[in-house]
Write a protein that holds these residues in place. Structure first.
Motif, PDB file in Angstrom:
ATOM      1  N   ALA A  53      16.353   5.307 -15.743  1.00  0.00           N
ATOM      2  CA  ALA A  53      17.594   4.986 -16.450  1.00  0.00           C
ATOM      3  C   ALA A  53      17.233   4.720 -17.910  1.00  0.00           C
ATOM      4  CB  ALA A  53      18.267   3.765 -15.835  1.00  0.00           C
ATOM      5  N   LEU A  54      17.603   5.646 -18.778  1.00  0.00           N
ATOM      6  CA  LEU A  54      17.310   5.485 -20.203  1.00  0.00           C
ATOM      7  C   LEU A  54      18.384   4.691 -20.929  1.00  0.00           C
ATOM      8  CD1 LEU A  54      15.783   8.941 -21.159  1.00  0.00           C
ATOM      9  CD2 LEU A  54      14.611   6.774 -20.734  1.00  0.00           C
ATOM     10  N   SER A  55      19.425   4.350 -20.202  1.00  0.00           N
ATOM     11  CA  SER A  55      20.456   3.447 -20.695  1.00  0.00           C
ATOM     12  C   SER A  55      21.088   2.800 -19.481  1.00  0.00           C
ATOM     13  CB  SER A  55      21.512   4.204 -21.520  1.00  0.00           C
ATOM     14  OG  SER A  55      22.329   4.996 -20.671  1.00  0.00           O
ATOM     15  N   ASP A  56      22.008   1.900 -19.701  1.00  0.00           N
ATOM     16  CA  ASP A  56      22.683   1.268 -18.570  1.00  0.00           C
ATOM     17  C   ASP A  56      23.671   2.193 -17.886  1.00  0.00           C
ATOM     18  OD1 ASP A  56      21.257  -1.006 -19.069  1.00  0.00           O
ATOM     19  OD2 ASP A  56      22.879  -2.075 -20.076  1.00  0.00           O
ATOM     20  N   SER A  57      23.869   3.401 -18.454  1.00  0.00           N
ATOM     21  CA  SER A  57      24.881   4.296 -17.883  1.00  0.00           C
ATOM     22  C   SER A  57      24.382   5.707 -17.621  1.00  0.00           C
ATOM     23  CB  SER A  57      26.099   4.367 -18.817  1.00  0.00           C
ATOM     24  OG  SER A  57      25.723   4.858 -20.096  1.00  0.00           O
ATOM     25  N   SER A  58      23.068   5.944 -17.737  1.00  0.00           N
ATOM     26  CA  SER A  58      22.560   7.301 -17.505  1.00  0.00           C
ATOM     27  C   SER A  58      21.229   7.259 -16.777  1.00  0.00           C
ATOM     28  CB  SER A  58      22.407   8.072 -18.821  1.00  0.00           C
ATOM     29  OG  SER A  58      21.434   7.463 -19.656  1.00  0.00           O
ATOM     30  N   VAL A  59      21.081   8.137 -15.790  1.00  0.00           N
ATOM     31  CA  VAL A  59      19.812   8.304 -15.094  1.00  0.00           C
ATOM     32  C   VAL A  59      19.312   9.716 -15.365  1.00  0.00           C
ATOM     33  CG1 VAL A  59      20.994   8.932 -12.941  1.00  0.00           C
ATOM     34  CG2 VAL A  59      18.619   8.232 -12.872  1.00  0.00           C
ATOM     35  N   TRP A  60      18.013   9.823 -15.687  1.00  0.00           N
ATOM     36  CA  TRP A  60      17.420  11.081 -16.115  1.00  0.00           C
ATOM     37  C   TRP A  60      16.351  11.520 -15.122  1.00  0.00           C
ATOM     38  CZ3 TRP A  60      18.065  13.261 -21.308  1.00  0.00           C
ATOM     39  CH2 TRP A  60      19.061  12.593 -22.046  1.00  0.00           C
TER      40      TRP A  60
ATOM     41  N   ASP B 156       0.842  -1.197   0.000  1.00  0.00           N
ATOM     42  CA  ASP B 156       0.000   0.000   0.000  1.00  0.00           C
ATOM     43  C   ASP B 156       0.876   1.245   0.000  1.00  0.00           C
ATOM     44  OD1 ASP B 156      -2.382  -1.458   0.117  1.00  0.00           O
ATOM     45  OD2 ASP B 156      -2.277  -1.596   2.303  1.00  0.00           O
ATOM     46  N   LEU B 157       0.518   2.193  -0.843  1.00  0.00           N
ATOM     47  CA  LEU B 157       1.159   3.498  -0.771  1.00  0.00           C
ATOM     48  C   LEU B 157       0.609   4.268   0.426  1.00  0.00           C
ATOM     49  CD1 LEU B 157       1.197   4.629  -4.511  1.00  0.00           C
ATOM     50  CD2 LEU B 157       3.061   3.613  -3.190  1.00  0.00           C
ATOM     51  N   ALA B 158       1.377   5.225   0.901  1.00  0.00           N
ATOM     52  CA  ALA B 158       0.923   6.058   2.006  1.00  0.00           C
ATOM     53  C   ALA B 158      -0.296   6.872   1.577  1.00  0.00           C
ATOM     54  CB  ALA B 158       2.048   6.998   2.447  1.00  0.00           C
ATOM     55  N   PRO B 159      -1.165   7.212   2.510  1.00  0.00           N
ATOM     56  CA  PRO B 159      -2.315   8.053   2.161  1.00  0.00           C
ATOM     57  C   PRO B 159      -1.853   9.334   1.454  1.00  0.00           C
ATOM     58  CG  PRO B 159      -2.547   7.216   4.389  1.00  0.00           C
ATOM     59  CD  PRO B 159      -1.166   6.836   3.932  1.00  0.00           C
ATOM     60  N   GLY B 160      -2.528   9.655   0.355  1.00  0.00           N
ATOM     61  CA  GLY B 160      -2.177  10.844  -0.400  1.00  0.00           C
ATOM     62  C   GLY B 160      -1.236  10.600  -1.550  1.00  0.00           C
ATOM     63  N   GLU B 161      -0.609   9.421  -1.605  1.00  0.00           N
ATOM     64  CA  GLU B 161       0.248   9.090  -2.745  1.00  0.00           C
ATOM     65  C   GLU B 161      -0.596   8.419  -3.821  1.00  0.00           C
ATOM     66  OE1 GLU B 161       3.105  10.214  -2.964  1.00  0.00           O
ATOM     67  OE2 GLU B 161       3.810  10.527  -0.922  1.00  0.00           O
ATOM     68  N   TYR B 162      -0.307   8.735  -5.080  1.00  0.00           N
ATOM     69  CA  TYR B 162      -1.134   8.181  -6.147  1.00  0.00           C
ATOM     70  C   TYR B 162      -0.390   7.205  -7.036  1.00  0.00           C
ATOM     71  CZ  TYR B 162       0.831  11.248  -9.789  1.00  0.00           C
ATOM     72  OH  TYR B 162       1.660  11.863 -10.695  1.00  0.00           O
ATOM     73  N   HIS B 163       0.910   7.398  -7.255  1.00  0.00           N
ATOM     74  CA  HIS B 163       1.672   6.529  -8.154  1.00  0.00           C
ATOM     75  C   HIS B 163       2.992   6.110  -7.514  1.00  0.00           C
ATOM     76  CE1 HIS B 163      -0.206   7.496 -12.377  1.00  0.00           C
ATOM     77  NE2 HIS B 163      -0.801   6.485 -11.779  1.00  0.00           N
ATOM     78  N   THR B 164       3.354   4.860  -7.744  1.00  0.00           N
ATOM     79  CA  THR B 164       4.606   4.329  -7.211  1.00  0.00           C
ATOM     80  C   THR B 164       5.810   5.032  -7.812  1.00  0.00           C
ATOM     81  OG1 THR B 164       3.435   2.212  -7.143  1.00  0.00           O
ATOM     82  CG2 THR B 164       5.801   2.169  -6.670  1.00  0.00           C
ATOM     83  N   ASN B 165       5.719   5.438  -9.078  1.00  0.00           N
ATOM     84  CA  ASN B 165       6.900   6.019  -9.729  1.00  0.00           C
ATOM     85  C   ASN B 165       7.222   7.432  -9.248  1.00  0.00           C
ATOM     86  OD1 ASN B 165       5.187   7.762 -11.148  1.00  0.00           O
ATOM     87  ND2 ASN B 165       5.639   6.908 -13.156  1.00  0.00           N
ATOM     88  N   VAL B 166       6.453   7.940  -8.312  1.00  0.00           N
ATOM     89  CA  VAL B 166       6.806   9.192  -7.647  1.00  0.00           C
ATOM     90  C   VAL B 166       7.632   8.920  -6.386  1.00  0.00           C
ATOM     91  CG1 VAL B 166       5.886  11.293  -6.548  1.00  0.00           C
ATOM     92  CG2 VAL B 166       4.761  10.354  -8.562  1.00  0.00           C
ATOM     93  N   VAL B 167       7.469   7.721  -5.830  1.00  0.00           N
ATOM     94  CA  VAL B 167       8.142   7.415  -4.562  1.00  0.00           C
ATOM     95  C   VAL B 167       9.331   6.478  -4.716  1.00  0.00           C
ATOM     96  CG1 VAL B 167       5.983   7.781  -3.329  1.00  0.00           C
ATOM     97  CG2 VAL B 167       6.668   5.453  -3.898  1.00  0.00           C
ATOM     98  N   MET B 168       9.547   5.906  -5.913  1.00  0.00           N
ATOM     99  CA  MET B 168      10.718   5.049  -6.090  1.00  0.00           C
ATOM    100  C   MET B 168      11.018   4.824  -7.564  1.00  0.00           C
ATOM    101  SD  MET B 168       9.448   1.112  -5.318  1.00  0.00           S
ATOM    102  CE  MET B 168      10.875   0.397  -6.176  1.00  0.00           C
ATOM    103  N   SER B 169      12.261   4.430  -7.823  1.00  0.00           N
ATOM    104  CA  SER B 169      12.674   4.015  -9.158  1.00  0.00           C
ATOM    105  C   SER B 169      13.817   3.017  -9.021  1.00  0.00           C
ATOM    106  CB  SER B 169      13.137   5.220  -9.989  1.00  0.00           C
ATOM    107  OG  SER B 169      13.522   4.801 -11.290  1.00  0.00           O
ATOM    108  N   VAL B 170      13.763   1.959  -9.825  1.00  0.00           N
ATOM    109  CA  VAL B 170      14.873   1.019  -9.931  1.00  0.00           C
ATOM    110  C   VAL B 170      15.641   1.379 -11.194  1.00  0.00           C
ATOM    111  CG1 VAL B 170      15.565  -1.388 -10.190  1.00  0.00           C
ATOM    112  CG2 VAL B 170      13.627  -0.801  -8.735  1.00  0.00           C
ATOM    113  N   LEU B 171      16.938   1.582 -11.069  1.00  0.00           N
ATOM    114  CA  LEU B 171      17.756   2.071 -12.174  1.00  0.00           C
ATOM    115  C   LEU B 171      18.583   0.936 -12.769  1.00  0.00           C
ATOM    116  CD1 LEU B 171      18.970   5.375 -10.469  1.00  0.00           C
ATOM    117  CD2 LEU B 171      16.977   5.043 -11.957  1.00  0.00           C
ATOM    118  N   ALA B 172      18.151   0.475 -13.951  1.00  0.00           N
ATOM    119  CA  ALA B 172      18.868  -0.555 -14.718  1.00  0.00           C
ATOM    120  C   ALA B 172      19.181  -1.787 -13.873  1.00  0.00           C
ATOM    121  CB  ALA B 172      20.147   0.005 -15.327  1.00  0.00           C
ATOM    122  N   GLY B 173      18.344  -2.063 -12.886  1.00  0.00           N
ATOM    123  CA  GLY B 173      18.482  -3.258 -12.090  1.00  0.00           C
ATOM    124  C   GLY B 173      19.584  -3.240 -11.056  1.00  0.00           C
TER     125      GLY B 173
END
Length: 302
Positions: free
Chosen positions: A248-255, A187-204
């Motif tokens: 991560a739009l590539s294995d070597s860059s985070v945007w 569950d996201l915290a109350p008031g949060e709507y999308h997971t991609n605002v609270v986390m990101s996995v970068l190229a694994g």
């Protein structure tokens, strides 16, 4: 496998090595034609700046520069916007891909459900890329794709935050649609709507996470443990500046957006650098008034 507890997640994570493509081979965007803020979306998106005026021409200019910059990293296509779908500038919630598959999401709000009917975007994936279409738009549930579901593509693991924008039925449907080996639902915290605002996995191999975005601190702690030591832990203020809405739009860059990048500390930047990522930032102040940032603007083609 779909799991709901931290212990189940950590046990399963240990069995899933990174053996899939970690980053996309292309990207797609939708231009913000007649950009404005959608009242309907603001019902459950507290990041929208409803008190602010917006400059449609400035949003178009920002988006054009974003498309140009993303195009330097990987092949990129931009679809025209539609004045009837003001949130279409965030297409990753409605359209997404897995190898050989084009997935259409089930949106909560009618203003966004109209986006799923676009024949040009569907036709691009079906007719040009020859992808099989997996249509969740008629699902008896809510599944806002890679807004609600953050994916570690290298391992085939989905992190699904349940909220008004995604329910259990939607999570199960996305697990199958993306052909995931594991989905961790929380569950996201109350008031949060999308997971991609609270986390990101970068190229694994690295994680950006805002623990206060999770209803249960144990869920955030378990995910951070899985990716330690390459973890950037965000403060609530950094989350509000969209630092979690990165990709991560590539294995070597985070945007991320320029606002998000400016919020990072030197220590946090060093974590990203030690993980092998160059930081790329694009200014999106007008677009961010609509409650999303750079990652939301970029659909990935796998």
């Amino acid at each position: 496998m779909i799991v709901r507890t931290a212990a189940e997640f950590l046990a399963a994570f240990a069995t899933l090595p990174p053996n899939r493509p970690a980053s996309a081979r292309g990207a797609f965007l939708v231009a913000p034609l007649a950009f404005r803020l959608a009242d309907e979306s603001a019902q459950d998106n507290r990041y929208m700046a409803m008190q602010s005026s917006v400059d449609a021409n400035a949003a178009l200019a920002e988006h054009a520069e974003l498309a140009r910059r993303v195009g330097t990293a990987l092949p990129t296509v931009t679809f025209p916007g539609n004045p009837e779908t003001p949130d279409a500038v965030f297409p990753n919630n409605v359209f997404a891909t897995a190898p050989g598959r084009a997935i259409v999401g089930r949106m909560r709000h009618a203003v966004r459900q109209r986006e799923a009917d676009r024949d040009d975007i569907r036709g691009f994936f079906r007719g040009v890329l020859r992808y099989r279409e997996v249509d969740l738009s008629t699902l008896d549930g809510v599944a806002e794709l890679t807004g609600s579901l953050v994916i570690d593509r290298a391992r085939g693991i989905g992190y699904c935050g349940l909220s008004e924008r995604c329910d259990a039925a939607g999570a199960a449907a996305m697990h199958d649609a993306f052909d995931l080996a594991l989905t961790y639902c929380f569950d996201l915290a109350p008031g949060e709507y999308h997971t991609n605002v609270v986390m990101s996995v970068l190229a694994g191999r690295a994680l950006v996470i805002a623990p206060d975005g999770f209803a249960d601190p144990a869920a955030a702690a378990a995910i951070a443990r899985a990716y330690a030591p390459r973890v950037v832990t965000l403060t609530p203020a950094q989350k509000a500046d969209y630092a979690g809405n990165c990709i991560a739009l590539s294995d070597s860059s985070v945007w991320m957006s320029a606002r998000a990048a400016a919020s990072l500390s030197g220590v946090q930047r060093a974590v990203l650098a030690d993980a092998g990522f160059a930081l790329e930032a694009v200014a999106l102040p007008e677009i961010e008034k609509a409650g999303g940032s750079l990652r939301c603007c970029v659909g990935e083609i796998f």
